[in-house]
Write a protein that holds these residues in place. Structure first.
Motif, PDB file in Angstrom:
ATOM      1  N   THR A  95       0.923  -1.210   0.069  1.00 54.82           N
ATOM      2  CA  THR A  95      -0.137   0.037   0.012  1.00 54.82           C
ATOM      3  C   THR A  95       1.000   1.303   0.040  1.00 54.82           C
ATOM      4  N   ASN A  96       0.312   2.350  -0.436  1.00 53.96           N
ATOM      5  CA  ASN A  96       1.308   3.512  -0.427  1.00 53.96           C
ATOM      6  C   ASN A  96       0.736   4.484   0.631  1.00 53.96           C
ATOM      7  N   THR A  97      -0.282   4.165   1.560  1.00 55.34           N
ATOM      8  CA  THR A  97      -0.919   4.885   2.505  1.00 55.34           C
ATOM      9  C   THR A  97      -0.174   5.188   3.836  1.00 55.34           C
ATOM     10  N   GLY A  98       0.990   4.660   3.908  1.00 52.93           N
ATOM     11  CA  GLY A  98       1.760   4.600   5.147  1.00 52.93           C
ATOM     12  C   GLY A  98       2.179   6.103   5.648  1.00 52.93           C
ATOM     13  N   PHE A  99       2.586   6.396   6.811  1.00 53.03           N
ATOM     14  CA  PHE A  99       2.926   7.387   7.305  1.00 53.03           C
ATOM     15  C   PHE A  99       4.250   7.853   6.695  1.00 53.03           C
ATOM     16  N   GLY A 100       5.194   7.003   6.131  1.00 53.94           N
ATOM     17  CA  GLY A 100       6.442   7.248   5.578  1.00 53.94           C
ATOM     18  C   GLY A 100       6.370   6.799   4.135  1.00 53.94           C
ATOM     19  N   GLY A 101       5.027   6.344   3.464  1.00 51.98           N
ATOM     20  CA  GLY A 101       5.030   5.964   2.365  1.00 51.98           C
ATOM     21  C   GLY A 101       4.562   4.524   2.025  1.00 51.98           C
ATOM     22  N   ASP A 102       5.347   3.815   1.159  1.00 52.99           N
ATOM     23  CA  ASP A 102       5.112   2.552   0.853  1.00 52.99           C
ATOM     24  C   ASP A 102       5.135   1.485   2.161  1.00 52.99           C
ATOM     25  N   VAL A 103       4.353   0.660   2.271  1.00 47.51           N
ATOM     26  CA  VAL A 103       4.503  -0.271   3.222  1.00 47.51           C
ATOM     27  C   VAL A 103       4.145  -1.881   2.392  1.00 47.51           C
ATOM     28  N   LYS A 104       5.372  -2.641   2.248  1.00 51.76           N
ATOM     29  CA  LYS A 104       5.319  -3.907   1.672  1.00 51.76           C
ATOM     30  C   LYS A 104       5.120  -5.067   2.632  1.00 51.76           C
ATOM     31  N   ILE A 105       4.396  -6.221   2.584  1.00 48.61           N
ATOM     32  CA  ILE A 105       4.198  -7.114   3.490  1.00 48.61           C
ATOM     33  C   ILE A 105       4.110  -8.443   2.774  1.00 48.61           C
ATOM     34  N   MET A 106       4.286  -9.322   3.144  1.00 46.82           N
ATOM     35  CA  MET A 106       4.185 -11.004   2.568  1.00 46.82           C
ATOM     36  C   MET A 106       3.176 -11.485   3.603  1.00 46.82           C
ATOM     37  N   LYS A 124       8.916   2.339   5.793  1.00 51.35           N
ATOM     38  CA  LYS A 124       9.597   3.708   6.160  1.00 51.35           C
ATOM     39  C   LYS A 124       8.597   4.414   7.321  1.00 51.35           C
ATOM     40  N   GLU A 125       8.043   3.673   8.107  1.00 54.35           N
ATOM     41  CA  GLU A 125       7.152   4.079   9.282  1.00 54.35           C
ATOM     42  C   GLU A 125       8.325   4.660  10.472  1.00 54.35           C
ATOM     43  N   THR A 126       7.897   5.239  11.306  1.00 50.43           N
ATOM     44  CA  THR A 126       8.524   5.957  12.277  1.00 50.43           C
ATOM     45  C   THR A 126       8.943   4.656  13.395  1.00 50.43           C
ATOM     46  N   PRO A 127      10.516   4.833  13.465  1.00 49.30           N
ATOM     47  CA  PRO A 127      11.056   3.627  14.346  1.00 49.30           C
ATOM     48  C   PRO A 127      10.369   3.716  15.757  1.00 49.30           C
ATOM     49  N   GLY A 128      10.413   2.503  16.158  1.00 53.56           N
ATOM     50  CA  GLY A 128       9.753   2.357  17.558  1.00 53.56           C
ATOM     51  C   GLY A 128       8.064   2.495  17.667  1.00 53.56           C
ATOM     52  N   LEU A 129       7.467   2.982  16.433  1.00 53.89           N
ATOM     53  CA  LEU A 129       6.011   3.132  16.627  1.00 53.89           C
ATOM     54  C   LEU A 129       5.327   2.035  15.263  1.00 53.89           C
ATOM     55  N   GLY A 130       5.485   2.622  14.211  1.00 54.00           N
ATOM     56  CA  GLY A 130       5.082   1.815  13.062  1.00 54.00           C
ATOM     57  C   GLY A 130       5.818   0.416  12.888  1.00 54.00           C
ATOM     58  N   THR A 131       6.974   0.472  13.292  1.00 53.38           N
ATOM     59  CA  THR A 131       7.873  -0.644  13.335  1.00 53.38           C
ATOM     60  C   THR A 131       7.384  -2.022  14.268  1.00 53.38           C
ATOM     61  N   LYS A 132       6.543  -1.377  15.164  1.00 51.80           N
ATOM     62  CA  LYS A 132       5.928  -2.657  15.898  1.00 51.80           C
ATOM     63  C   LYS A 132       4.902  -3.546  15.049  1.00 51.80           C
TER      64      LYS A 132
END
Length: 206
Positions: A95-106, A124-132
């Motif tokens: 998706t391209n709706t992430g706080f930092g742009g693209d989020v790719k998952i499997m 590219k989400e905020t370290p410590g927050l989105g990275t969870k």
């Protein structure tokens, strides 16, 4: 040694030599690192496939196929089979709706579309927050986990938007993005696999 005259012509020639050497160096470095980078990405992809589907004895990479989502993303589908029977499909989605742009998952889906597991590939989400998101949505606590849920039957949006999933604390945008990537995977799989139960609704909130 005679000092080179500082003329426009000489300065241009010097600049061309410097940029030529720099370009050649960068080209050589690219060639040296291209294969290791590709090998590392392939290894990460293979590990993610094994993480999100049940045990299989085929080679999903040899049977991979692609399909376009309605958003225009090209998704990759890796069918996992045990003794020639489909046990799950690993889907490389985004998706391209992430706080930092693209989020790719499997994300791994059973033949009926139920979620088996997932692995985050890039963000590219905020370290410590989105990275969870790496573990949040597979943790069996309150309403965090999406494992075992089926988008056709469960409203897999954040509770703040009326859904059934608890967002990551202080990272609602990242949570919405993650769940949107799951939705994209399910809907595109649904369109390309008649075994999936119909009736799922797109209730995601941008």
């Amino acid at each position: 040694m005679a000092k080179t005259e500082s003329t426009l012509k000489n300065m241009v020639l010097t600049l061309l030599v410097i940029t030529g050497v720099a370009g050649a160096s960068l080209g050589s470095m690219y060639e040296l690192t291209k294969e290791p980078i590709a090998a590392a990405k392939l290894a990460k992809q293979q590990a993610a496939i094994k993480e999100v589907v049940p045990e299989f004895n085929n080679n999903p990479g040899e049977e991979v196929y692609e399909a376009q989502s309605k958003e225009g993303f090209t998704l990759k589908f890796f069918p996992a089979k045990k003794d020639n029977q489909l046990v799950g499909t690993a889907i490389e989605t985004m998706t391209n709706t992430g706080f930092g742009g693209d989020v790719k998952i499997m994300v791994g889906l059973k033949p009926d579309g139920s979620i088996i597991n997932y692995q985050v590939l890039e963000h590219k989400e905020t370290p410590g927050l989105g990275t969870k998101m790496d573990v949040w949505f597979k943790t069996d606590k309150d309403n965090q986990s999406i494992v075992g849920k089926n988008p056709a039957k469960n409203n897999l949006t954040v509770s703040k938007d009326g859904g059934e999933v608890d967002a990551i604390t202080a990272a609602t945008i990242s949570s919405r993005a993650f769940l949107d990537a799951v939705r994209v995977a399910y809907e595109t799989y649904n369109q390309n696999n008649p075994a999936v139960e119909k009736g799922g609704k797109d209730e995601s909130v941008e």
